[in-house]
Write an enzyme that holds these catalytic residues in place. Structure first.
Site, mmCIF file in Angstrom:
data_model
loop_
_atom_site.group_PDB
_atom_site.id
_atom_site.type_symbol
_atom_site.label_atom_id
_atom_site.label_comp_id
_atom_site.label_asym_id
_atom_site.label_seq_id
_atom_site.Cartn_x
_atom_site.Cartn_y
_atom_site.Cartn_z
ATOM 1 N N LYS A 80 0.842 -1.197 0.000
ATOM 2 C CA LYS A 80 0.000 0.000 0.000
ATOM 3 C C LYS A 80 0.876 1.246 0.000
ATOM 4 O O LYS A 80 1.898 1.313 0.696
ATOM 5 C CB LYS A 80 -0.922 -0.017 1.221
ATOM 6 C CG LYS A 80 -1.894 1.151 1.282
ATOM 7 C CD LYS A 80 -2.785 1.055 2.518
ATOM 8 C CE LYS A 80 -3.745 2.227 2.621
ATOM 9 N NZ LYS A 80 -4.626 2.125 3.811
ATOM 10 N N SER A 155 -9.494 2.660 3.344
ATOM 11 C CA SER A 155 -8.584 3.369 2.463
ATOM 12 C C SER A 155 -7.694 2.450 1.626
ATOM 13 O O SER A 155 -6.985 2.913 0.731
ATOM 14 C CB SER A 155 -7.701 4.300 3.310
ATOM 15 O OG SER A 155 -6.877 3.568 4.209
ATOM 16 N N SER A 179 -9.945 0.146 7.523
ATOM 17 C CA SER A 179 -9.305 0.313 6.214
ATOM 18 C C SER A 179 -8.744 -0.962 5.612
ATOM 19 O O SER A 179 -8.446 -0.996 4.428
ATOM 20 C CB SER A 179 -8.184 1.355 6.299
ATOM 21 O OG SER A 179 -8.708 2.656 6.344
#
Length: 493
Positions: A80, A155, A179
């Protein structure tokens, strides 16, 4: 070749180690899958093809000399874009970091490199990890591999979409309000949020470089995979104390009890009374309870005594306000984005539901943070964690929904979401089932349990005892054998 991209990471590692396939061949398969699908998904925002090839070739040469780097020797993974990667662009989807190239890996990235992983690139995300959709001003929005008109969540939407679509075997995410868990649910993959402070956050944004470390509570590092065995492997590699984060305790990983299905005592709940879930999620949860009952599991509908969701979410919000106030950059662009979030959650959605997720009630703490107020919130959080520890003690695990809705269509940030004809505030629809366990610090793993009539995935949250992740994953694996609902959005050719 494309079947390689849907093989579990631990299986790929074994195949590479046994010389059944080379690391370069596996990398080629992933790059072909990325070339075929990423332009539609926007899951990978920065591809590091040149260095990935160099690393894969070195992995094959090392094996030829009898050297083994570790459990992920030669296996392609993604990271990520919130985690710093040495020599590789790290933006967190934030315009001021559009050219930021770190000098050092985040601790969790370094540990996966040490285990032999080949880093393909970085996955797309919500700007500064601040939304339940993965949109930002640097890269195109992430689309759900099951239906491009729908969000992959946030996210960590790029992480979940990449793993689901076979663009990566593993990915790292972070979770302060769901998330990891919400995108795993939306994209039909497995995702783990560990115990608070189990894994080091060193080298993780949203504290942008140069700012003090503020997110010392509730923020966790987790992972995504297409199997629970891969989740277990990844977790075991990245967990543990870290010289860069002295507040991560040196607690060894637990040993699973080895209980059989018939000896498990499982609690379950299909919805909070205050936040009803979409009917298809409720039906799926009920079907799972029935399936597990037929398999001999001792399972009982349960909610902790005196559990007050409104007070819990209010406490979560105050805690989040205190730890975020100094973590977020103070610039006109970010302030405008934050005020937009507060305004929409305070004005959009059904009035009664807005009371649960109205961020405007946090303005006194945001505008006038007090040290005494921070300590009061910490004390209340300790009390809540203790209550949850005591409540969960008789149970091996607690099954709950992940969110009030499956994946929803793309929409402006923090806009209301309609669920069975009712408009829900964005934060309530997406965070009401995840935030309580960030507040309490308990670990939770998401496993797929089915699909909606429109073909969108449905996940289930399995909550365990603090510091007992290996036990939690062992239980989830036993449940997963019975449920057996994981599917890929693409046909394997």
């Amino acid at each position: 070749m494309s079947s390689l991209t849907f093989a579990p990471a631990h299986q790929l590692a074994r195949m590479i180690r046994n010389r059944e396939v080379s690391a370069v061949e596996v990398l080629n398969a992933y790059l072909a899958q990325i070339a075929k699908h990423n332009s539609k998904l926007n899951a990978i925002c920065t591809l590091d093809e040149e260095n990935a090839y160099l690393r894969a070739r070195l992995a094959d040469e090392a094996l030829a000399k009898g050297e083994n780097w570790g459990a992920l020797h030669g296996v392609p993974i993604t990271i990520k874009d919130i985690f710093e990667t040495a020599g590789l662009l790290t933006t967190a989807g934030y315009i001021p970091l559009k050219d930021y190239v770190p000098q050092q890996d985040a601790t969790v990235v370094a540990r996966l490199r040490t285990a032999g992983a080949v880093i393909l690139g970085k996955t797309n995300m919500a700007e500064l990890a601040g939304d339940y959709q993965s949109t930002n001003s640097l890269f195109p929005q992430v689309n759900n591999p099951w239906n491009l008109d729908y969000t992959a969540g946030g996210s960590s939407g790029g992480s979940a979409a990449a793993v689901a679509a076979g663009l990566s075997s593993l990915d790292l995410g972070n979770d302060i309000a769901g998330s990891v868990r919400q995108p795993a649910h939306f994209c039909g993959v497995y995702g783990l949020k560990p115990t608070d402070r189990r894994i080091s956050t060193a080298g993780q944004i949203p504290e942008v470089p140069g700012m003090p470390v503020c997110l010392r509570q509730m923020m966790t590092v987790g992972c995504f995979a297409r199997s629970l065995e891969d989740i277990r492997l990844c977790f075991s590699l990245i967990a543990g104390s870290d010289i860069r984060r002295p507040d991560v305790p040196p607690i060894p990983l637990d040993n699973p009890s080895g209980k059989s299905l018939q000896n498990l005592k499982i609690a379950w709940l299909d919805e909070w009374v205050e936040v009803p879930v979409a009917s298809e999620i409720r039906v799926a949860m009920s079907a799972i309870a029935q399936t597990l009952t037929q398999a001999g599991v001792q399972i009982e509908r349960w909610l902790p005594k005196n559990f007050d969701l409104s007070k819990t979410l209010n406490l979560y919000g105050r805690m989040a306000a205190y730890i975020n106030i100094y973590a977020q950059p103070v610039d006109r662009y970010n302030l405008r984005r934050s005020w937009q979030q507060i305004f929409r959650t305070a004005t959009q959605g059904e009035k009664e539901l807005r009371k649960l997720g109205d961020f405007s009630r946090l303005l006194p703490d945001l505008l006038n943070p007090r040290l005494k107020g921070y300590f009061e919130v910490l004390t209340e959080r300790d009390r809540f964690t203790t209550q949850m520890d005591e409540a969960l003690e008789p149970w091996d695990a607690w099954l709950t929904p992940v969110a009030a809705t499956p994946a929803f269509t793309h929409r402006p940030a923090w806009s209301a979401i309609e669920i069975d004809g009712r408009p829900y505030p964005h934060a309530v629809a997406n965070g009401a089932y995840t935030m309580p366990f960030n507040l309490s610090g308990h670990p939770a793993v998401v496993i797929p349990i089915g699909h909606t009539q429109n073909g969108l995935p449905i996940g289930m949250q399995v909550v365990g005892k603090r510091w007992r992740e290996m036990e939690l994953l062992a239980i989830a694996q036993e449940l997963d054998k019975v449920i057996n609902a994981f599917r890929s959005p693409f046909e394997i050719i």
